[in-house]
Write an enzyme that holds these catalytic residues in place. Sequence first.
Site: not given
Length: 244
Positions: A64, A94, A96, A160
């Site tokens: 992340d 990764k 968001e 998610e």
Amino acid sequence: MLTAYDWLWATLLDETGVDGLLVGDTLGMVVQGRESTLPVTLKQIIYHAEMVVRGTKRALVVVDLPFMTFQVSPRQAVRNAGRILKETGAAAVKLESGARQASTIEALAGVDLPVMAHVGMRPQSVRKYGKMSAIQRNAQQLMQDAIAAEQAGAFAIVLELIPREIARDITAELSIPTIGIGAGPDCDGQVLVTPDMLGLTAGFNPKYLKRYADIREAAVTAARQYVEEVQQGAFPDAAHSHGQ
Ligand code: KIV
């Protein structure tokens, strides 16, 4: 896919045949004991990711990008993602990402940094949206975010906490794999936070979470027995002592 944060768990999980290990910024909550993922730093995620990579022989390790390590500019994202891959040996990062982060994904993919997107509930936005436990239901926005991520060059996408029907439609629309957490059975893959699915964490019981074991109970029982035996002089006994 499962999360991992250190060498020991990476070795153990890698043996299971899991396809991917995610060094998630859930690190902040399940390892550091913080209330959100926001305090996790680049240095910390690199420290943990390096251990995970060392313990992994076959799974794809994805790391992340922590809060504020990519939001400033695509240039900042490339620099920090590059550091992660260079210093840890991980395969991908990764982030968001909604449609607004498409230029960042494009910049990363543009220099061949493999990037996984993450839409739906985005815990790094907790300051704007509050507790973040609510299911994201805006189908049009979610589809737009997912398509933007694919078009920008993401190789996969985490969905998610979104209704299963929306996850199904996104999965049908995209050609890259979708990986769901709280997004129902129609995603191409699934991810769970390992300490949650092993029953190591307490007091977190969202509907989507299946606890496959109760390791917390087993660990507490074993440690309690050890303490009692030492206090009572029952351990170490002859079987666990070296004679002359
Ligand atoms: O940080 C993390 O562990 C994650 C998973 C919840 C997908 O992003």
